[in-house]
Design a protein around this motif. Structure first.
Motif, PDB file in Angstrom:
ATOM      1  N   ILE A  45      -5.119   8.279  -9.433  1.00  0.00           N
ATOM      2  CA  ILE A  45      -5.977   7.136  -9.751  1.00  0.00           C
ATOM      3  C   ILE A  45      -6.240   6.304  -8.492  1.00  0.00           C
ATOM      4  N   THR A  46      -5.200   6.045  -7.713  1.00  0.00           N
ATOM      5  CA  THR A  46      -5.367   5.253  -6.487  1.00  0.00           C
ATOM      6  C   THR A  46      -6.251   5.990  -5.480  1.00  0.00           C
ATOM      7  N   SER A  47      -6.081   7.299  -5.353  1.00  0.00           N
ATOM      8  CA  SER A  47      -6.910   8.071  -4.418  1.00  0.00           C
ATOM      9  C   SER A  47      -8.379   8.034  -4.828  1.00  0.00           C
ATOM     10  N   VAL A  48      -8.653   8.160  -6.130  1.00  0.00           N
ATOM     11  CA  VAL A  48     -10.035   8.084  -6.606  1.00  0.00           C
ATOM     12  C   VAL A  48     -10.598   6.690  -6.340  1.00  0.00           C
ATOM     13  N   LYS A  49      -9.774   5.674  -6.552  1.00  0.00           N
ATOM     14  CA  LYS A  49     -10.198   4.288  -6.300  1.00  0.00           C
ATOM     15  C   LYS A  49     -10.549   4.091  -4.829  1.00  0.00           C
ATOM     16  N   PHE A  50      -9.694   4.626  -3.935  1.00  0.00           N
ATOM     17  CA  PHE A  50      -9.967   4.516  -2.498  1.00  0.00           C
ATOM     18  C   PHE A  50     -11.268   5.228  -2.133  1.00  0.00           C
ATOM     19  N   ASP A 121     -11.969  -7.153   9.237  1.00  0.00           N
ATOM     20  CA  ASP A 121     -11.593  -8.545   9.494  1.00  0.00           C
ATOM     21  C   ASP A 121     -11.709  -8.958  10.965  1.00  0.00           C
ATOM     22  N   HIS A 122     -12.203  -8.092  11.816  1.00  0.00           N
ATOM     23  CA  HIS A 122     -12.369  -8.354  13.253  1.00  0.00           C
ATOM     24  C   HIS A 122     -11.029  -8.601  13.955  1.00  0.00           C
ATOM     25  N   VAL A 123      -9.939  -8.188  13.324  1.00  0.00           N
ATOM     26  CA  VAL A 123      -8.612  -8.316  13.925  1.00  0.00           C
ATOM     27  C   VAL A 123      -7.977  -6.942  14.063  1.00  0.00           C
ATOM     28  N   TYR A 124      -7.999  -6.177  12.987  1.00  0.00           N
ATOM     29  CA  TYR A 124      -7.429  -4.828  12.984  1.00  0.00           C
ATOM     30  C   TYR A 124      -8.553  -3.810  13.010  1.00  0.00           C
ATOM     31  N   TYR A 125      -8.405  -2.826  13.900  1.00  0.00           N
ATOM     32  CA  TYR A 125      -9.427  -1.812  14.094  1.00  0.00           C
ATOM     33  C   TYR A 125      -8.821  -0.434  13.891  1.00  0.00           C
ATOM     34  N   ASP A 126      -9.677   0.495  13.502  1.00  0.00           N
ATOM     35  CA  ASP A 126      -9.241   1.876  13.381  1.00  0.00           C
ATOM     36  C   ASP A 126     -10.392   2.783  13.758  1.00  0.00           C
ATOM     37  N   ARG A 135      -3.995  -1.858   3.798  1.00  0.00           N
ATOM     38  CA  ARG A 135      -2.796  -1.231   4.375  1.00  0.00           C
ATOM     39  C   ARG A 135      -1.644  -1.159   3.387  1.00  0.00           C
ATOM     40  N   GLU A 136      -1.383  -2.231   2.678  1.00  0.00           N
ATOM     41  CA  GLU A 136      -0.250  -2.274   1.749  1.00  0.00           C
ATOM     42  C   GLU A 136      -0.428  -1.264   0.618  1.00  0.00           C
ATOM     43  N   GLU A 137      -1.611  -1.249   0.027  1.00  0.00           N
ATOM     44  CA  GLU A 137      -1.884  -0.321  -1.075  1.00  0.00           C
ATOM     45  C   GLU A 137      -1.838   1.125  -0.593  1.00  0.00           C
ATOM     46  N   PHE A 138      -2.407   1.384   0.583  1.00  0.00           N
ATOM     47  CA  PHE A 138      -2.420   2.739   1.129  1.00  0.00           C
ATOM     48  C   PHE A 138      -0.999   3.217   1.397  1.00  0.00           C
ATOM     49  N   ARG A 139      -0.164   2.361   1.990  1.00  0.00           N
ATOM     50  CA  ARG A 139       1.227   2.724   2.268  1.00  0.00           C
ATOM     51  C   ARG A 139       1.991   2.981   0.974  1.00  0.00           C
ATOM     52  N   ASP A 140       1.775   2.129  -0.038  1.00  0.00           N
ATOM     53  CA  ASP A 140       2.446   2.322  -1.325  1.00  0.00           C
ATOM     54  C   ASP A 140       2.048   3.651  -1.954  1.00  0.00           C
ATOM     55  N   ASN A 141       0.788   4.029  -1.819  1.00  0.00           N
ATOM     56  CA  ASN A 141       0.336   5.300  -2.374  1.00  0.00           C
ATOM     57  C   ASN A 141       0.989   6.476  -1.650  1.00  0.00           C
TER      58      ASN A 141
END
Length: 167
Positions: A45-50, A121-126, A135-141
């Motif tokens: 479910i989380t992967s589909v949401k992402f 957010d103009h602070v963190y880049y990837d 980040r938090e949700e992705f790590r939890d998944n």
């Protein structure tokens, strides 16, 4: 009492204890199976949401692509089982912030070069669009995936034990 009566009682106690252990393991197997299904359902479910979130994001509104100056380049190597060494490549764009890139990209750019990067957010880049997910949700998944694999291994071991103990 005779010695035979004592041995018979001990044998009966062992049989009863063994049956209780089997029942306990069977209940544990059922509970772990339910947990396994729950974990992988949440992961799916989380992967589909992402995926849906990434498809619906609009450039300039939900995320931005900006040129970031590479302040420092670094690699991190770690042993990875049979395959030898695994190497991770990083570009530092601030004193303490970094983004992971592939080896090909790492070799393409030098310190001081500008590299296009995604941000929300103009602070963190990837370097990759997936990197701007929460980040938090992705790590939890990712942790749920690891727990699901571990749970699956325990289920297989319990099932094999119960199966071969029956023979």
């Amino acid at each position: 009492m005779s010695n035979k009566l004592i041995k018979t009682k001990d044998l009966e106690a062992k049989i009863i204890r063994r049956k209780r252990i089997k029942k306990l393991l069977a209940v544990l197997l059922v509970i772990l199976s339910i947990l396994f299904v729950f974990l992988w359902t949440r992961v799916a479910i989380t992967s589909v949401k992402f995926k849906k979130q990434m498809e619906q994001m609009v450039l300039g509104k939900d995320y931005f692509i900006e040129n970031v100056v590479i302040r420092k380049k670094d690699t991190y190597s770690s042993p990875s089982g049979r395959h030898g060494v695994s190497t991770n490549y990083f570009f530092y764009y601030d004193t303490d912030k970094r983004m992971q890139v592939s080896g090909k990209i790492y070799n393409e750019y030098e310190v001081g070069d500008h590299i296009p990067a995604y941000t929300t957010d103009h602070v963190y880049y990837d370097y990759e669009k997936d990197g701007i997910l929460p980040r938090e949700e992705f790590r939890d998944n990712e942790l749920r995936k690891a727990m699901g694999v571990f749970c699956g291994c325990v289920i297989v071991m319990l099932a094999l034990y119960l199966f071969f103990d029956r023979l």
